[in-house]
Each structure stands twice: as structure tokens, then as C-alpha cells.
Motif scaffolding. Structure first.
Motif, PDB file in Angstrom:
ATOM      1  N   GLY A  40      20.091  53.075 -47.257  1.00 22.13           N
ATOM      2  CA  GLY A  40      20.174  53.513 -48.596  1.00 22.13           C
ATOM      3  C   GLY A  40      18.882  52.697 -49.160  1.00 22.13           C
ATOM      4  O   GLY A  40      18.116  51.646 -48.123  1.00 22.13           O
ATOM      5  N   SER A  44      20.936  50.026 -53.189  1.00 18.95           N
ATOM      6  CA  SER A  44      21.620  50.931 -53.273  1.00 18.95           C
ATOM      7  C   SER A  44      23.195  50.445 -53.050  1.00 18.95           C
ATOM      8  O   SER A  44      23.734  51.162 -53.362  1.00 18.95           O
ATOM      9  CB  SER A  44      21.347  52.207 -52.585  1.00 18.95           C
ATOM     10  N   ARG A 213      23.760  56.475 -52.281  1.00 20.37           N
ATOM     11  CA  ARG A 213      22.506  56.340 -52.852  1.00 20.37           C
ATOM     12  C   ARG A 213      22.795  55.669 -54.684  1.00 20.37           C
ATOM     13  O   ARG A 213      23.402  56.567 -54.370  1.00 20.37           O
ATOM     14  CB  ARG A 213      21.914  58.016 -52.875  1.00 20.37           C
TER      15      ARG A 213
END
Lengths: 521, 369
Positions: A40, A44, A213
């Protein structure tokens, strides 16, 4: 083998304040005997998620199941009880103690250091670590310290290991070594979670990849079926062009000539040792090296912020061709000479900007002194602020928002924007993409390229060797304050850079151990 | 620790409350919280008074207001005390903005007063009055500035701890005043300096306190503009926020530290002048009266904003004077009024916690198992 996963996360949510949701409804599993990569971008929620498994944070909602049973992990002690050990990005070791002492530190009851040292050796032999249990931490290289951290966790019986960005501080060779060890541990039935944002490493080491995300769980893929492009897309949420254009400037006259530069720190150790190089106009000169090899000191010395013991720094004026001496000049004196030297320091909010001031006030940091008035003129800085917000697409509520409230990428745009706005002839940037997401990183690379095309001599200190190799025309490698090599960016490889990075540290380490041994006698 | 683990395994260890940082709060709401804090402080101090003394709470509040506003003289005293306290707070503020914790306001005021008294005693009958005033002004301002610059200099060159250093300078100043009280005592041997006849500032329009008010109004405006709109003020902010940034942009950090603290001390010295030549016409060890410390609270409560300081100074002086009246009325000693002022300050500072944080409770689902 039963089919119960080692860790199962169910609908984990963690909030900071009312607006920030670090993790939202994350559910994922880690099997026994597998390496799971958590991928990520910065921010994130990777580290937050792992901190909840290792007992540093407590989830607001959701459950954690260890070996199929619900677990309440309210402290790192609880985590250890469940066999979970985390190796943090920043090491938590006592410098003046030996490896063995650090490993037993904090354990209950009496302990036998000799036996501990033997146990450490046994664990090391089992997985292929190289470690001297009696070596003091301060005499160790970064990779050795990391080894101590990993063994510390294994010594306490962990069979779920979490590694937070373990390769950030390692050379490519050291990374390869670490990966070999991790594979061995996996084959031994341990579960390993590795946090990273480097795609090629994910592909090299992991069995499965879980992608986050913006705090949300996107999904898990089997690594064998993934590519760099597919992972980037999952991570960013849209297609990203990962190519950096590198133009070849026709004309690259010398701009900055450094000769025999030596600086010492407070303990009179040489942080820069006889550094010589030339930065040319229309060229990006990359500076590579293990962090703390003198990169910061080098840029600060050029900017007039370091005391210089010996050596020369000369600047060639692009219009007149006159050679100006910059050594022992303050930043103001350098500016008064008409040298347009811009500097994007590593510490953005602690040096390049003032976090509590708004964008306008940060714009005038470099220029507030102009004119004879005792009062400030905020009109021009405000215009500049608006210009930068517009042209670099800075996301901010207004020009009067304190910069510390902006995200990392936007902070960096404000800083780079200001430094570029003075039409520099030399632009120095230290780790300008650290902590930035992929899109912001590419914005910064493009800005550096634009400056290069305008004939600016760009000096770029970077840590991602892949980027250095793609972006730079030449790469200077620093090792313990010495120049260990200046390589052509178009023909070199990151493995070659890696070799030069460790060149002088290997020598140093040998010297150090030699000294230690002498002292023992 | 073992208990922890046991508790964890029986699943009762989940923290039920935690503290959450708030996002930026609307200023209206922040002020509402502060207002509630002040009201609570008043109610709480009334409660304490009632519990300890059995007095009627209505009587408590009326005495409080009466003490501050009851007579014309009391109103003027309120204004005068506020102006002096505000002056010291304004003096400390530029240093505070630079994160230089000048806890030496007390000593800087005293030494300024000492310099004034020295001029009045030694030169009073030798110089014409206008010239004497000029010498007094220069001497007091210089004395305060020097008293502050000594620790600033050490801080700038050797990075010594300014909090302790300025604090220590207070004790030196107090003892110096004590020493000269013996030397200049009138009558000899009494250990106190009586009213000094020469060099007293004239009362403006027949009002002894008006001069202070004029000075403090001008100073408030000056400090507001200086900190917000001048290049010096900008440098102070940058040095305070990050010395590294200051170095990076080529600010001479040492110079800014010394210059700013000199200003801080100079204004404190001037307060000494106002106290000695303006109202007291004498000097004792208590002339500064703890204002050097109270002013720290005034400045902090106003978040270093000179305009807000008018209100925080007024509030503290109001409480102080009101509480003194309550004390007199109830025939208690001075400590009691300090308890009441202390309660107010505690509430006001404490309420900042609720402006910056909130306490969240965890939503529980575990009851089902």
C-alpha cells in the motif's frame, strides 16, 4: 497441517480523531508457513494495521483471531503471548549493550548470558543468520542490527513475524540475504508478514499480497499471478505510467566544483572525507548511499549550513563564467553573491518549511528580508502561493492553511514549488519523494526533469536505487562520507551501485572489529 | 503484569475509554467551552467557600464583584493592576513566541525598579526633573534588558537552560533589592526605603494611574503589530518554530535570541519604572509582587496574542481583587484568595484539554459471548 489460519482479521476498523480512518473494515488472513506482503502507499494504513496485531494500538471495531481463537491484544506483552513479534522500521536496541544482552533484555526472571548466547547462535545457525552475540550494537552495521531484532523476536518464541519496511535501510545484496532467511523461516512453518511499498520486492519474496488503499482492504492476490502493473493499479486505484523520461542535454557546462571537501561532526568524526565532484548544468547528478553516509552534510555544506574543515566549493556563474568561492559563506552571503542556489532539505517541516505557518508565510521564508522596510510584504508571497497551488495542484483548503495540516505530498509540492520559483541555477533535493504516494512522486520527478531541461544543475539524493538508475545522468555513491564511485546513470545497474555503497562500510566494519579486538587485549 | 494477561485472556481488558484528538474546533465553540469553564470555576469556588466557611453563596458572589468594581477607587485599582500585569505579559510574549521561556520577569521588573529608585535617590536633588526622568527611563530599561540578556547570551552561545537561568536571576535581583534597602534605608536601620521625594512621576489629569493605562494601550498595539507584521516578529516565529529552518534561511539565530530577550527584559524594566516612579515611590523586595509569574499565565492563556491578553489579564486581576474582598469579608487570611484565584486558573487551563481532545467511549459488542 490443519487449515486454521495463523491470523484472521475480521472487519478491523481504527480511527484517529473523527476524520481520519486509518483502517476501515479490513479482513484478511495469514496462513501458516506463508509470506504475506502487505502492499500500500504511504498513509494507506499498513503500519496501523500491523500495530494492532502487535498490541501497540487497539482496534475500535472488529476481531482478531489467532489460530482460530479470538484474541484480545492490548499490549505488546499480550502479542508475545500469542507468539507475535514485530520488527519495527526503527530499531529499538540499546547501543552500549551486546547483541545477546539486547535479546534477553526485558525478559522475566534470571537469565544466563552464556546460555543465551548459545541459544542465539543456535537460532542463527538454523536460519542462516550471521551474528556475533557478544558484539556491541554501536559497532554493528544497519543490517546486523536488523538481524539482532529478528533473532530477539525468534528467541522469545514468535512464530508470527511482522517486518515493517525491512529493506528500506538495506543494500540490494543485504536484501537478498534477508529474503533467503525469510524463505527458510517460512519453510519452517512460520508465518511472515512483510510491509513494503517496493513492488519488485513483493514479487520476489511473497506468496500472497494483500493490498490496502486509503485504509481500505482492496483484496489479496497470489503473487505468482501478479505483475508490477497490476499491483500498482490495485494500490493506486488507477493506471499509472511508471516510466521516467530521461532526456540527454546537449550542452552541460560545469556549474559547481567540489574539491577535497572534509567536514567533521561534534565528536570530531569525519562525516565527509575528501569529497570531490562536479555538478553540471542540464544534468541530474544522483547521490546514492546507505542513509547517514554524509548525504545531508554534503548538501548542507554546499548550502552554507555546515562548518567545513577543508576543501573548496566553487560556483561558475552561467552568464559571466566567473568562479565564485562559496566555502565559509552563510546562506545570505551566497544569495548576495547572486548565486541562485535552491535546496529542498530532507526534513521538510523541520527545516524547509515552518509547519505552523500558512502557505503564504512559508513562501516568504527565503525572501522576507528584501527591501528596507521593517514590515513584511505579504502580497507577493500570497500571489506566489496561489500560483503554486494552481500549477502544482496542491490540495489545500486555502492559502492560509498551516502547512502541517497538508498531506506529505502537498507539503513537498509547496516546498519544491517555492525553491523552483526563484529560477535557480543549482537545485539540490534530499529524498524529495520520501513518504510520497506514486502520483506525487512522479510529479516531483517531472519537476526535476523540467529543471534539468532548463539548464539547472540538479543534485538529487535518493534512496530508491531503481529510481536513481532511471532518472539520473550520473550517480555519485557515498560510503561513510567518502566518494566510493561516480557511475554513469545510463549504463550502471542497481547491483553495481549496491556494491559501491558498501565498499567503504565493509572496510570500516573491519577496522572497527579490529579496534574492538585490540581494546579487549 | 500477570494480572494483565489473565484479564486479557478473560477478555475484560479492552480499554473502555480513550482520548481522541479533535479536529480544529470552531472558534465559537472553543470560546463557549472557555466561558463554561469560567462559570464552573466561579461556581466551584463558591461551593468551596460555602463548604469551608458556611457563608451564603450570594454573599460570596456579591463580595467578589464588590471587591473588583465596588467603588471608584476599586475600579481604578482594577484598571491599574490589569495594566501593570498586562505590561509584564506583553514583555514576556516575544520571548515566549520564540520558545525562550523567560521566567525571569519578576527579577527584570525588580531590577528596573531598583535602577529607577537608585536614580531617584542618588540623582534626585542633583538633576533638573526632565533630565532626571530621562536618566530614570534609560537606566530602568537598560537594567531590565541587561538582566534578561545575561541568560539569553548563555543560551545563544552555550545553549544553557533559560528557564532555570532566568529563574535564578530573580533571586539575585530580590536579594540585591534587599541589600540596597539596608543601604538606603530611611530612617537608617529601619531596613526599608521610605517614600522617595524626588523623581516621582506627576499624576496626569490628577489621576495617578492614567499614565500606566496610556503606556499599556500603546504597548499592546505595538506588540500586536511587531509580532504579526514586522520582519523581526517573523524571525521570532521562525526561530521559535524551528531553529533549523531559521538556519536554513540564513537567520542569525543567536542575534535574534539576544535581541528579542533584550526587548523582553527592557519592557519588564520599564514596568519597574512605572511601579517605582509612578505609583509606589519606593521599593521593596515585593514591588514586583509575583507579577512576573502571573504574567506567564496571562500570556499563555491568550495564546501569545496581545489583544487576547487584555482579557486574560483583566480576568485574573478581577478574580484576585474580588477574592481579596471575599477574604476580608470572611476575616480569612490571604491564602484563601489565592485558593480562589488558583481554582479559576486551573479551570481555564484545564478546559484547553477539552478544546483539543475529546473522550470517546468504545462501542461494545462483546456482551454477546
Amino acid at each position: 497441517m490443519n487449515n486454521v489460519p495463523a491470523i484472521e482479521l475480521r472487519n478491523i476498523t481504527k480511527r484517529f480523531g473523527t476524520k481520519v480512518v486509518a483502517n476501515k473494515n479490513v479482513s484478511l488472513t495469514v496462513e501458516r508457513g506463508e509470506i504475506l506482503a502487505i502492499l500500500g502507499e504511504n498513509g494507506s494504513g499498513k503500519t496501523t494495521l500491523m500495530n494492532m496485531i502487535s498490541g501497540i494500538y487497539f482496534p475500535d471495531e472488529g476481531q482478531i483471531l489467532i489460530n482460530g481463537e479470538e484474541a484480545v491484544i492490548a499490549s505488546p506483552k499480550d502479542a508475545f503471548r500469542y507468539g507475535i513479534g514485530m520488527i519495527h522500521q526503527h530499531f529499538k536496541l540499546v547501543d552500549v549493550l551486546t547483541a545477546a544482552e539486547n535479546i534477553v533484555l526485558g525478559l522475566k526472571g534470571s537469565f544466563n548470558l552464556k546460555k543465551a548466547a548459545e541459544d542465539v547462535k543456535r537460532i542463527a545457525a538454523q536460519y542462516g543468520f550471521e551474528i556475533d552475540p557478544m558484539k556491541k550494537i554501536y559497532a554493528m552495521s544497519v543490517s546486523e542490527k536488523q538481524t539482532v531484532e529478528i533473532i530477539k523476536v525468534l528467541y522469545r518464541g514468535a512464530d508470527i513475524l511482522i517486518l515493517d519496511e525491512p529493506t528500506a535501510v538495506l543494500t540490494p545484496q543485504e536484501t537478498e540475504k534477508l529474503f533467503k532467511i525469510l524463505r527458510k523461516m517460512r519453510d519452517d512453518g512460520k508465518s511472515i508478514i512483510i510491509i513494503t511499498h517496493k513492488l519488485h520486492e513483493v514479487l520476489a519474496i511473497s506468496d500472497r499480497v494483500a493490498v490496502l488503499r486509503k485504509g481500505e482492504y482492496v483484496g489479496t492476490v497470489v503473487t505468482a499471478e501478479a505483475t508490477e502493473t497490476s499491483l500498482t493499479e490495485a494500490m493506486v486505484g488507477k493506471k499509472v505510467d511508471l516510466n521516467i523520461e530521461r532526456s540527454l542535454s546537449a550542452n552541460t557546462p560545469d556549474r559547481l566544483i567540489i574539491k577535497g571537501l572534509t567536514c567533521v561532526n561534534r565528536d570530531l568524526q569525519k562525516v565527509l572525507d575528501n569529497v570531490s565532484f562536479t555538478a553540471r548544468s542540464g544534468e541530474i547528478l544522483g547521490i546514492a548511499g546507505i542513509s547517514g553516509s554524509g548525504q545531508r552534510e554534503l548538501l548542507e555544506a554546499i548550502a552554507g549550513l555546515q562548518h567545513i574543515q577543508s576543501g573548496e566549493i566553487s560556483y561558475i556563474d552561467p552568464n559571466s563564467g566567473v568562479l565564485e568561492n562559496l566555502r565559509d559563506k552563510t546562506p545570505v552571503q551566497i544569495r548576495d553573491l547572486g548565486v541562485r542556489l535552491s535546496f529542498v532539505p530532507e526534513d521538510r517541516l523541520g527545516m524547509g518549511l515552518v509547519g505552523n505557518m500558512d502557505i503564504t508565510d512559508n513562501m516568504m521564508l527565503r525572501s522576507y528580508k528584501a527591501g528596507n522596510s521593517a514590515f513584511l510584504h505579504r502580497k507577493e508571497p500570497r500571489m506566489l502561493a496561489n500560483e503554486i497551488i494552481e500549477s502544482l495542484e496542491v490540495v489545500t483548503p486555502s492559502v492560509s492553511t498551516p502547512v502541517r495540516r497538508l498531506s506529505g505530498g502537498n507539503v513537498q509540492k509547496v516546498l519544491v514549488g517555492r525553491e523552483i520559483s526563484s529560477a535557480p541555477t543549482v537545485l539540490m533535493a534530499a529524498y524529495p519523494v520520501r513518504g510520497l504516494d506514486i502520483n506525487s512522486s512522479y510529479t516531483i520527478y517531472n519537476l526535476l526533469n523540467q529543471q534539468k531541461e532548463r539548464g539547472v544543475a540538479v543534485i538529487f539524493v535518493g534512496e530508491d536505487l531503481d529510481v536513481l538508475v532511471e532518472l539520473c545522468d550520473r550517480i555519485l555513491v557515498l560510503g561513510s562520507g567518502k566518494v566510493t564511485g561516480i557511475l554513469d546513470g545510463r549504463s550502471t545497474t542497481k547491483e553495481e551501485i549496491g556494491l559501491y555503497m558498501t565498499k567503504s562500510t565493509a572496510m570500516e566494519a573491519e577496522e572497527n572489529t579490529a579496534k574492538e579486538e585490540n581494546a579487549d587485549e | 503484569m500477570n494480572e494483565n494477561i489473565k484479564a486479557a485472556s478473560s477478555k475484560k481488558h479492552e480499554p473502555r475509554f480513550h482520548i481522541v484528538k479533535r479536529d480544529q474546533m470552531k472558534w465559537q465553540k472553543a470560546w463557549a467551552i472557555r466561558f463554561v469553564a469560567i462559570v464552573s470555576a466561579l461556581l466551584f469556588s463558591a461551593l468551596i467557600t460555602v463548604l469551608l466557611t458556611g457563608v451564603d453563596p450570594i454573599k460570596f458572589f456579591s463580595a467578589l464583584v464588590d471587591g473588583a468594581f465596588g467603588t471608584s477607587r476599586r475600579r481604578w485599582l482594577l484598571i491599574y493592576e490589569t495594566s501593570i500585569l498586562l505590561c509584564v505579559a506583553l514583555a514576556l510574549t516575544p520571548a515566549f513566541k520564540m520558545r525562550f521561556w523567560n521566567t525571569g520577569g519578576e527579577g527584570q521588573v525588580l531590577i528596573g525598579g531598583m535602577a529607577t529608585a537608585a536614580c531617584m535617590i542618588l540623582l534626585g536633588d542633583k538633576l533638573p526633573t526632565p533630565l532626571l526622568f530621562l536618566v530614570m527611563i534609560v537606566a530602568s530599561v537598560a537594567a531590565g534588558a541587561i538582566w534578561a540578556v545575561i541568560p539569553a547570551f548563555f543560551k545563544a552561545i552555550w545553549n544553557t537552560n533559560e528557564t532555570l537561568f532566568t529563574l535564578m536571576m530573580n533571586y539575585i535581583a530580590i536579594q540585591l533589592v534587599g541589600y540596597f534597602c539596608q543601604i538606603w534605608a530611611t530612617p537608617k536601620g529601619s531596613g526599608t526605603i521610605g517614600i522617595i521625594p524626588n523623581g516621582q512621576f506627576p499624576a496626569l489629569f490628577g489621576n495617578q494611574y492614567l499614565l500606566n493605562v496610556i503606556v499599556v494601550v500603546a504597548l499592546t498595539a505595538f506588540m500586536f503589530v511587531y509580532l504579526k507584521y514586522s520582519k523581526h516578529g517573523y524571525e521570532i516565529s521562525v526561530v521559535g518554530e524551528s531553529e533549523n529552518t531559521a538556519r536554513y534561511i540564513g537567520v542569525n539565530v543567536k542575534k535574534v535570541i539576544v535581541r528579542t530577550v533584550a526587548l523582553s527584559g527592557a519592557i519588564c524594566g520599564m514596568v519597574g519604572l512605572l511601579l517605582v516612579a509612578g505609583t509606589e515611590h519606593s521599593i521593596t523586595k515585593n514591588t514586583a509582587g509575583g507579577r512576573g509569574f502571573t504574567a506567564i499565565i496571562v500570556s499563555w492563556m491568550a495564546k501569545f496574542n496581545p489583544l487576547y491578553m487584555v482579557f486574560s489579564a483583566l480576568l485574573i486581576v478581577f478574580m484576585d481583587r474580588g477574592a481579596k474582598q471575599v477574604t476580608t469579608l470572611l476575616k480569612l487570611n490571604d491564602s484563601f484568595s489565592e485558593i480562589i484565584t488558583g481554582i479559576l486558573i486551573l479551570f481555564i487551563i484545564g478546559c484547553e484539554f477539552f478544546i483539543n481532545y475529546k473522550i470517546a467511549s468504545k462501542s461494545h459488542k462483546e456482551d454477546k459471548n
